[in-house]
Design a protein around this motif. Structure first.
Motif, short mmCIF file in Angstrom:
data_model
loop_
_atom_site.label_atom_id
_atom_site.label_comp_id
_atom_site.label_asym_id
_atom_site.label_seq_id
_atom_site.Cartn_x
_atom_site.Cartn_y
_atom_site.Cartn_z
N THR A 494 0.78 -1.10 0.12
CA THR A 494 -0.24 -0.02 -0.04
C THR A 494 0.91 1.23 -0.01
O THR A 494 0.51 2.28 -0.44
CB THR A 494 -0.82 0.18 1.16
OG1 THR A 494 -0.32 0.10 2.39
CG2 THR A 494 -1.86 -1.19 1.24
N THR A 524 -3.27 5.38 -4.58
CA THR A 524 -4.17 5.52 -3.18
C THR A 524 -4.95 6.90 -3.50
O THR A 524 -6.16 6.85 -3.22
CB THR A 524 -3.22 5.58 -2.01
OG1 THR A 524 -2.78 4.29 -1.81
CG2 THR A 524 -4.17 5.59 -0.80
N SER A 527 -8.04 6.59 -5.97
CA SER A 527 -9.25 5.78 -5.69
C SER A 527 -10.08 6.86 -4.69
O SER A 527 -9.94 6.81 -3.58
CB SER A 527 -8.79 4.47 -4.60
OG SER A 527 -7.94 4.15 -5.47
N GLU A 531 -16.23 3.35 0.83
CA GLU A 531 -16.31 2.23 1.42
C GLU A 531 -16.91 2.69 3.02
O GLU A 531 -16.54 3.64 3.33
CB GLU A 531 -15.28 1.16 1.33
CG GLU A 531 -14.17 1.34 2.35
CD GLU A 531 -13.20 0.37 2.09
OE1 GLU A 531 -13.33 -0.69 1.60
OE2 GLU A 531 -12.18 0.52 2.72
N GLU A 535 -15.87 -1.61 8.88
CA GLU A 535 -16.05 -2.75 7.86
C GLU A 535 -17.02 -3.73 8.32
O GLU A 535 -17.32 -4.13 9.34
CB GLU A 535 -14.51 -3.84 8.19
CG GLU A 535 -14.62 -4.85 6.97
CD GLU A 535 -13.27 -5.41 6.87
OE1 GLU A 535 -13.38 -6.35 6.49
OE2 GLU A 535 -12.27 -5.01 7.85
N VAL A 549 -12.01 4.99 -0.10
CA VAL A 549 -11.64 3.55 -0.06
C VAL A 549 -10.09 3.36 -0.02
O VAL A 549 -9.47 2.59 0.76
CB VAL A 549 -12.23 2.87 -1.37
CG1 VAL A 549 -11.80 3.27 -2.63
CG2 VAL A 549 -11.90 1.31 -1.20
N ARG A 552 -8.58 4.37 3.43
CA ARG A 552 -8.86 3.24 4.45
C ARG A 552 -8.01 1.95 4.28
O ARG A 552 -7.45 1.76 5.27
CB ARG A 552 -10.33 2.90 4.61
CG ARG A 552 -10.55 2.21 5.72
CD ARG A 552 -12.22 1.64 5.69
NE ARG A 552 -12.46 0.87 7.02
CZ ARG A 552 -12.10 -0.23 7.63
NH1 ARG A 552 -11.15 -1.07 6.63
NH2 ARG A 552 -12.42 -0.72 8.61
N LYS A 553 -7.96 1.61 3.10
CA LYS A 553 -7.19 0.67 2.71
C LYS A 553 -5.46 0.70 3.06
O LYS A 553 -4.91 -0.14 3.75
CB LYS A 553 -7.32 0.09 1.14
CG LYS A 553 -6.53 -1.13 0.99
CD LYS A 553 -6.66 -1.54 -0.57
CE LYS A 553 -5.87 -2.49 -1.14
NZ LYS A 553 -5.71 -2.78 -2.59
N SER A 554 -5.06 1.71 2.82
CA SER A 554 -3.82 2.12 3.00
C SER A 554 -3.54 2.14 4.69
O SER A 554 -2.50 1.38 5.01
CB SER A 554 -3.50 3.60 2.71
OG SER A 554 -2.29 3.82 2.72
N ASN A 556 -5.09 0.76 7.01
CA ASN A 556 -5.46 -0.46 7.48
C ASN A 556 -4.24 -1.46 7.64
O ASN A 556 -4.19 -2.30 8.43
CB ASN A 556 -6.79 -1.08 6.98
CG ASN A 556 -7.44 -2.37 7.73
OD1 ASN A 556 -7.63 -2.23 9.05
ND2 ASN A 556 -7.74 -3.48 7.14
N SER A 557 -3.48 -1.37 6.58
CA SER A 557 -2.46 -2.18 6.35
C SER A 557 -1.34 -2.02 7.22
O SER A 557 -0.42 -2.98 7.51
CB SER A 557 -2.02 -2.05 5.12
OG SER A 557 -1.23 -0.48 4.89
#
Length: 881
Positions: A494, A524, A527, A531, A535, A549, A552-554, A556-557
């Protein structure tokens, strides 16, 4: 005109997406394309931009003379400000010193430690940690392993035809080594019970993975020697690894004799197991496992299983000195060499992954069965071929050295914050600011000698009723005198990255998220879909809380690992509830800081998961038990069922894009004063990133729904911060230009927020609305006037018409193009603001204002200094007002 404005706005929205995806710059990227000399030339242009006035006499209001404050009669005119009023939501007062401290850390996070440093802890899941502070490292780990792969023999040949053509017929071998701690049951079962696995790649709880170089099968010993003479190859990281092809009855060999050793941290030597996996590298991808093996650390090095490493080290040195060995007690390297435990030997690979393609062996066994027993034999042979997995092949020769890390007190050198751009010195700017504030405070003490003695006595006590010493009064450094750069965290996939700083003296921990710096960061940023923040929640609900999205993904990693390290940052015997937590970041880092602050503010430091989720998470202390603390240390921790919270939680970020929808903003703002103590977004002038992602729902065509959290703080004078007396000018005239505009405290609506594009054509401020209002006012004033005769009535009506005509005439004299826009129901302020944003993008100001050098200069001006890239920091004087 309406269609033209709509089209222009649509073009602007689309153009903003392009800007966001491809031109959101950061200081690290700019360093590569703009030389320091060019920066200095650009800085010369800015030397005479904005001046300041002297600071206020009160320490907590020292910036008030440079703040554009809201007048009482206009307090109710701006709904956007009321929604973010600091008094309403419990937000703490804006603090310039904290802002300057955070700005240095926000840009300092761009300076990532070198990738080849032995301080890196490479995680099996892609989450990596570079430990920077020896003191911090000693809080977490008990030992350090040095791994030196030598060679691997009896390797099978390459079975991938494509790889054979590219790199040769042998396996392109490299070694992965990890330390699996005993408290991860899943990993232990995998190692002890499963004969078929992917070794290091299957470990879930492993935090640290070391890697050797690749011995490519098309590189023999002679070619390797030639390549080692090539300076460019060596600089690129080549270390002389080579391959010996297989021969009759003998497998291939991979040789790493000249490889640089790599290091693995050990949390508890008693439970630690060292896992080795030999991999087959690929030109594209990370390759496939060939075979694996593992050993308990104390089986290899019995001396690693000691309770008191410091006493053991002393006894080892004394024993060697008794045997006549000469040991220099002042030579640290010699001491480490003498106390380190070494082992060198070979390990047979005992496990392997299951075969993916068995078609070849099934056909071979079926053919052999047919020759022996006909069709029935072919069927049996095929079945046997489908079940056969074979044995793991290979023997790994390796050298291991274990060095215990004793728990000893040590001096912590103060970390000097620099920044990401050459020629920038945030630490020096902060020190000068602190010195200036101390001078002002000393002057105030002299000028306030007539203050009541009782009041002066009360001021010498803190909130807990404890006396404040003179040393404590003078030391106003947020980071104290022992600020440490503890560690740096990043993720391979990420690109998310952050740095952790701490001061044990001040009981303060700071987290700084890195901004856009790599290609993966741009992906990143681009995007823009949303979302659920939690979760598992249904995002189709009207009141769903949604966030970006990519952001958050970044986050969360790395979030779970970050929380673990955060909880491990306190001094032994302390509680996280005694520490102040400050979160900051620039650009992408600003958005990540917002999400992380929202998580901690609502749920506490829940290290049992990453970001919020509906599915029950592990106990928040479970990962700590297996990663950082032994059972004795965890006894008191387990007694606390809910995740712990810091003493205070503050967020100051810079140039942050929007992160979520209206519902997320409402949730975040509701936490301010109820979990979050202070939250501010600092924006430099026309910084375009702070205006992204765009809110497209203004056109009523599609709803993206992005809103900003927390109040905006502008650190340079905006072009439009309020309404002038004539109703047309958007610039408030003041005696001196304010350098701080604080949303909720200063005049006008926030220029960083979108607002609404459509308004009522009859609304006050529009052309038709003003005319209708003028007519109604004149009619009302006339109707209240008593008339006695018809003649007087006619005269009164004529007077009304005359007054109405004059009012309309006066309004039309101030007619502008923006008034014409209001006739068709468009908010003229919105259209003007959008036009200025487009102009700033094409002029380059929108992007340049996002750069580190611009924030450096703006923060310097706000604190009363000339801070230009490559120049000495100077105090501004009254002649520059």
């Amino acid at each position: 005109l309406f269609l033209l404005v709509v089209v222009l706005h649509f073009i602007h929205v689309q153009f903003s997406f392009v800007v966001q995806a491809f031109t959101i710059p950061c200081s690290a990227l700019r360093t590569r394309v703009v030389s320091l000399k060019q920066e200095q030339q650009l800085s010369l242009v800015r030397k005479t931009t904005i001046s300041i006035v002297p600071s206020s006499t009160h320490a907590h209001e020292h910036y008030s003379d440079r703040v554009l404050l809201k007048s009482s009669e206009n307090d109710t005119n701006n709904e956007n400000n009321n929604n973010n009023n600091n008094d309403k939501n419990g937000n703490g007062p804006f603090d310039l010193t904290t802002t300057l401290f955070c700005s240095g850390l926000a840009f300092d996070a761009y300076a990532e430690p070198p990738p080849n440093s032995s301080r890196w802890e490479r995680g099996s899941s892609g989450c990596n940690v570079a430990f920077q502070s020896p003191s911090f490292t000693r809080n977490i780990y008990k030992g350090l392993l040095q791994i030196q792969p030598i060679k691997c023999t009896d390797l099978p040949d390459e079975d991938d035809s494509t790889e054979k053509l590219i790199t040769g017929s042998g396996k392109d071998a490299y070694v992965l080594v990890a330390v699996a701690e005993g408290k991860w049951k899943e990993d232990i079962e995998l190692i002890e019970k499963s004969k078929f696995n992917n070794g290091v790649l299957d470990l879930q709880g492993c935090a640290h993975v070391g890697r050797s170089s690749t011995a490519w099968s098309n590189v023999n010993e002679k070619k390797a020697q030639q390549m080692m003479k090539n300076v460019k190859k060596v600089e690129e990281g080549y270390m002389g690894a080579y391959h010996i092809p297989s021969s009759w009855g003998k497998g291939g060999q991979a040789i790493w004799e000249n490889d640089t050793p790599f290091y693995l941290y050990v949390q508890d030597p008693k439970d630690a197991r060292v896992v080795f996996t030999v991999m087959d590298d690929d030109i594209v991808g990370k390759g496939d496992p060939i075979g694996s093996t593992s050993r308990k650390l104390f089986d290899i090095l019995p001396a690693a299983n000691v309770d008191d490493p410091l006493s053991f080290m002393k006894s080892q040195i004394l024993q060697k000195m008794k045997n006549g060995e000469q040991i220099d007690l002042n030579d640290n390297e010699a001491l480490i060499k003498n106390i380190a435990q070494e082992w060198e030997g070979d390990l047979k690979l005992t496990s392997k992954p299951r075969k993916k393609d068995k078609n070849g062996q099934i056909a071979t066994m079926a053919a052999a069965g047919a020759m022996m027993a006909g069709p029935a034999g072919a069927a049996v042979g095929g079945i046997i071929g489908s079940l056969y997995e074979g044995e793991a092949r290979g023997r790994l020769f390796v050298k291991i050295k274990y060095m215990p890390i004793p728990k000893v007190s040590m001096n912590r050198e103060k970390y000097k914050v620099k920044g990401g751009l050459p020629g920038v010195d945030w630490g020096e700017l902060y020190e000068k600011h602190i010195q200036q504030q101390q001078t002002i405070n000393n002057q105030n003490e002299l000028s306030s000698s007539s203050v009541d003695e009782k009041e002066e006595e009360d001021n010498n006590y803190n909130d807990d009723g404890e006396p404040i010493t003179q040393k404590q009064q003078q030391d106003s450094h947020i980071g104290g005198k022992d600020l440490e750069f503890c560690c740096f965290i990043n993720h391979d996939k990420t690109g998310c990255a952050c740095a952790i700083y701490r001061s044990l003296e001040k009981k303060m921990i700071a987290i700084s998220f890195r901004g856009t710096c790599e290609l993966v960061d741009l992906l990143t940023d681009a995007s823009i879909t949303q979302e659920a923040w939690v979760e598992g929640e249904d995002i189709e609900k009207d009141d769903a809380v949604k966030v970006h999205v990519g952001f958050r993904k970044s986050l969360n990693s790395i979030s779970r690992k970050l929380k673990e390290l955060l909880l491990a940052s306190i001094a032994p015997g302390n509680s996280i509830s005694e520490y102040d937590l400050i979160v900051t970041g620039h650009s992408l880092g600003g958005s990540l800081s917002t999400l992380f602050t929202a998580d901690i503010g609502e749920y506490g430091i829940d290290a049992g998961r990453g970001l919020p989720q509906l599915e029950p998470s592990e106990p928040w202390y479970s990962s700590l038990a297996s990663n950082f603390f032994n059972n004795k240390d965890m006894k008191d921790v387990v007694d606390s069922k809910s995740p712990p919270r810091p003493k205070s939680l503050k967020m100051y970020n810079f140039g942050s894009p929007r992160v979520g929808n209206k519902e997320f903003t409402e949730k975040f703002d509701s936490l301010v004063g109820n979990g979050i103590d202070e939250a501010y977004r600092i924006v430099n002038g026309k910084d375009v990133v702070a205006r992204l992602p765009r809110t497209v729902n203004a056109l009523n065509l599609v709803s993206i729904g992005y809103e900003h959290c927390a109040p905006t703080v502008l650190i340079s004078l905006p072009e439009a911060v309020g309404d002038g007396d004539d109703g047309n000018s958007d610039v408030v005239e003041t005696e001196t230009k304010p350098l701080l505009w604080i949303e909720g405290q200063s005049e006008g609506s926030c220029p960083v927020r979108d607002g609404s594009m459509l308004i009522d054509p009859l609304a006050q401020g529009s052309l038709i609305g003003d005319i209708v209002s003028a007519v109604q006012n004149k009619e009302t004033s006339t109707s209240s006037t008593a008339v006695s005769t018809k003649e007087d009535n006619y005269l009164a009506k004529g007077d009304v018409l005359s007054k109405i005509s004059n009012a309309v005439k006066d309004r039309m004299e101030t007619f502008t193009a923006s008034d014409l826009i209001s006739v068709v129901g468009l908010d003229r302020n919105f259209v003007e603001r959008e036009s200025k944003i487009i102009q700033s993008v094409f002029s380059g100001e929108a992007l340049s204002h996002h750069m580190e050098d611009e924030y450096y200069s703006a923060m310097g001006r706000a604190c009363g200094f000339k801070a230009l890239v490559g120049d000495e920091i100077q105090l501004m004087d009254e002649s520059e007002l």
